[in-house]
Design a protein around this motif. Sequence first.
Motif, PDB file in Angstrom:
ATOM      1  N   SER A  63       1.655  -6.325   3.845  1.00 59.91           N
ATOM      2  CA  SER A  63       1.994  -6.145   5.262  1.00 59.91           C
ATOM      3  C   SER A  63       2.501  -7.449   5.867  1.00 59.91           C
ATOM      4  CB  SER A  63       0.797  -5.600   6.046  1.00 59.91           C
ATOM      5  OG  SER A  63      -0.357  -6.361   5.804  1.00 59.91           O
ATOM      6  N   LEU A  92       6.009  -7.534   7.771  1.00 61.33           N
ATOM      7  CA  LEU A  92       6.161  -8.052   9.131  1.00 61.33           C
ATOM      8  C   LEU A  92       7.262  -9.108   9.167  1.00 61.33           C
ATOM      9  CD1 LEU A  92       5.424  -8.293  12.078  1.00 61.33           C
ATOM     10  CD2 LEU A  92       3.498  -9.760  11.434  1.00 61.33           C
ATOM     11  N   THR A 131       0.415  -0.816   6.687  1.00 62.97           N
ATOM     12  CA  THR A 131       1.685  -0.530   7.365  1.00 62.97           C
ATOM     13  C   THR A 131       1.445   0.114   8.727  1.00 62.97           C
ATOM     14  OG1 THR A 131       1.840   1.524   6.096  1.00 62.97           O
ATOM     15  CG2 THR A 131       3.073  -0.368   5.270  1.00 62.97           C
ATOM     16  N   LEU A 180       1.320  -2.333  11.543  1.00 65.61           N
ATOM     17  CA  LEU A 180       2.576  -2.879  12.064  1.00 65.61           C
ATOM     18  C   LEU A 180       2.914  -2.251  13.417  1.00 65.61           C
ATOM     19  CD1 LEU A 180       4.694  -2.957   8.785  1.00 65.61           C
ATOM     20  CD2 LEU A 180       3.672  -4.922   9.969  1.00 65.61           C
ATOM     21  N   VAL A 202      10.506  -2.059  12.290  1.00 66.49           N
ATOM     22  CA  VAL A 202       9.547  -1.645  11.267  1.00 66.49           C
ATOM     23  C   VAL A 202      10.178  -0.588  10.365  1.00 66.49           C
ATOM     24  CG1 VAL A 202       7.321  -0.489  10.863  1.00 66.49           C
ATOM     25  CG2 VAL A 202       7.532  -2.219  12.681  1.00 66.49           C
ATOM     26  N   ALA A 252       2.659   4.086  11.358  1.00 71.61           N
ATOM     27  CA  ALA A 252       2.927   2.997  12.292  1.00 71.61           C
ATOM     28  C   ALA A 252       3.198   3.532  13.694  1.00 71.61           C
ATOM     29  CB  ALA A 252       4.110   2.164  11.801  1.00 71.61           C
TER      30      ALA A 252
END
Length: 199
Positions: free
Chosen positions: A29, A33, A149, A152, A167, A187
């Motif tokens: 992650s 990001l 995820t 995010l 994303v 997400a």
Amino acid sequence: MNAKIAQTENNGICEIRWHGRGGQGAVSSAKMLAAAGFNAGFKGVTSAPSFGAERRGAPVTASTRLAVRTIRAFSQPETPSVVIVLDETLMKTADTLAGLKPGGWIIINSHHAPEYFDIPDTFCCATANASAAAKEAGLVISGAVMVNTAMLGAVARATELISLEDVEIALGNAFSSTAAQRNLEAARLTYERTQLNGK
């Protein structure tokens, strides 16, 4: 602290630290990001793991840096502007607030409201039940719920450093189309359910 984390601080760099447990995907992650940050227009992005003799379930950290210019730093940040916690039990066992800048964000995967954690007023706190969102989206592998995820979405909602569109592009580059859609749904759900303290 917002406005793209005060225009990524005085030196033009926003440092982010991830706390998770082995197998939760903190390192992955952190990379995603960074990719989303690049999509958002940051010129310099890096991510780095912090490895020791960790095993599945043991505490791990990783980092992401987003900058307005090219950077070459890969060390773990000592004074992050954002801390992301994938497992709320780490709030009791890890020093998650260590070095967090005044006005910085701590973002926790939890069904509790931000006030539950009694975070000092010098910091901003956001919580989101990423575990429930990930389950709802079908992100369960060998019985383990993959929340990385999903978180995010909480980062996008709280910090505004990235958008869900950023994303989506990052996930599309990391997964097959079907897997990317499941991760994006997690997400998105997390984004919508993120609670911000005082808001």
